[in-house]
Design an enzyme around this catalytic site. Structure first.
Site, mmCIF file in Angstrom:
data_model
loop_
_atom_site.group_PDB
_atom_site.id
_atom_site.type_symbol
_atom_site.label_atom_id
_atom_site.label_comp_id
_atom_site.label_asym_id
_atom_site.label_seq_id
_atom_site.Cartn_x
_atom_site.Cartn_y
_atom_site.Cartn_z
ATOM 1 N N HIS A 184 0.828 -1.204 0.000
ATOM 2 C CA HIS A 184 0.000 0.000 0.000
ATOM 3 C C HIS A 184 0.865 1.259 0.000
ATOM 4 O O HIS A 184 0.538 2.247 -0.673
ATOM 5 C CB HIS A 184 -0.904 0.017 1.238
ATOM 6 C CG HIS A 184 -1.900 -1.103 1.283
ATOM 7 N ND1 HIS A 184 -1.824 -2.125 2.210
ATOM 8 C CD2 HIS A 184 -2.986 -1.364 0.516
ATOM 9 C CE1 HIS A 184 -2.829 -2.956 2.021
ATOM 10 N NE2 HIS A 184 -3.541 -2.526 0.996
ATOM 11 N N ASP A 203 -3.408 -8.374 -7.436
ATOM 12 C CA ASP A 203 -4.816 -8.681 -7.701
ATOM 13 C C ASP A 203 -5.124 -8.372 -9.166
ATOM 14 O O ASP A 203 -5.933 -7.499 -9.490
ATOM 15 C CB ASP A 203 -5.712 -7.876 -6.763
ATOM 16 C CG ASP A 203 -5.471 -8.235 -5.310
ATOM 17 O OD1 ASP A 203 -5.696 -9.399 -4.951
ATOM 18 O OD2 ASP A 203 -5.042 -7.362 -4.536
#
Length: 298
Positions: free
Chosen positions: A49, A162
């Site tokens: 992140h 992802d």
């Protein structure tokens, strides 16, 4: 370059603003410099992140991070309940990364009473994670469409780990004429190859030691592809053979799919995506590796 250096100097001593409602978010964004970069998260932030935040900081005048554990993308209620949460820690990470605005809403701010709409993205959402987790991508597409509308960012940043999610969100944005550009950033890994994930915290020490087999399996298939192997079954077999060497690994699927449609390939003659899902005890991990130049999901 001058703008980027100047913004770091201006924000070094300024706390990140935290907002929790749609109205306060809109008010804060009305004062924000453009362009805006959005990093949607479910919290329990890690270095992956942080990398997304840094990409946004480098490209955009204002960086927004959303922290929302989305109940609609969990097809197993227990997974939602045990998802790790620590908002104070997460906001501290955002402050350390110079994030301008954190949107941390209650569920009723995302899904008000009477909410009855689902965004469903069709073919891309059906295989792989879509087949393993029915309804998952409907939940993802719905919440991301809401966030894109609320923030109105020029750019949104997602991790390549992802990959299918990135493809689904891009399709959703194209189909719904949402102007936000979806940017995929490289997967961030531990030194032993394990892709960073909020779910890694659930691994036991023995499972954590075993988990890098996902990356080794992908690399085994990539090495075969680099050496000239183009048969899809042979590349899948290379991944399975590596996984079988790890007793704690319980594969759910291995895939060699078209890089645009995610249809399973008999032969790799263009951009493709290697991907797999593996359980270690109660913890389910995914990983992927694009093949071809350029990869379809970057």
């Amino acid at each position: 370059m001058f703008r980027r250096q100047r913004r770091f100097a201006l924000t070094a001593d300024r706390l990140t603003e935290v907002v929790r409602t749609r109205d306060t978010l809109r008010d804060a964004l009305a004062r924000a410099e453009r362009p805006v970069g959005l990093v949607p998260t479910m919290g329990w932030l890690h270095d992956g992140h942080r990398a997304l935040m840094r990409q946004a900081r480098a490209a955009d005048a204002t960086t927004v991070v959303s922290i929302f554990v989305n109940p609609r993308q969990f097809n197993v209620p227990a997974d939602f309940t045990k998802y790790p949460r620590n908002e104070t820690r997460d906001i501290g990470i955002c402050e350390a990364e110079g994030v301008d605005l954190v949107f941390a809403p209650d569920p009723t701010e995302i899904y008000p009473p009477g909410f009855d709409t689902v965004v469903s993205v069709g073919a891309l959402s059906r295989p792989l994670e879509g087949a393993a987790r029915p309804g998952h991508f409907d939940g993802v597409a719905t919440v991301v469409a809401i966030l894109f509308d609320l923030v109105g960012a020029e750019h949104a940043y997602f991790g390549q780990k992802d990959a299918q999610q990135v493809m689904v969100i891009r399709q959703m944005a194209r189909d719904l004429a949402i102007a936000t550009e979806v940017i995929a950033c490289p997967t961030v890994r531990e030194a032993d190859g394990l892709a960073l994930s909020s779910r890694n915290v659930h691994l036991s020490p023995e499972e954590r030691a075993a988990a890098p087999v996902l990356h080794r399996a992908l690399e085994a298939a990539r090495e075969r592809w680099t050496a000239g192997e183009r048969r899809g079954d042979a590349l899948r077999a290379a991944m399975r053979d590596e996984l079988e060497r790890e007793p704690l690994a319980e594969p759910e699927y291995v895939s060699v799919a078209d890089g645009t449609t995610l249809a399973e390939l008999d032969r790799v003659d263009g951009p493709a995506l290697l991907s797999l899902a593996v359980r270690f005890g109660t913890t389910r991990l995914i990983d992927n590796e694009p093949l071809g130049d350029p990869p379809a999901t970057v």
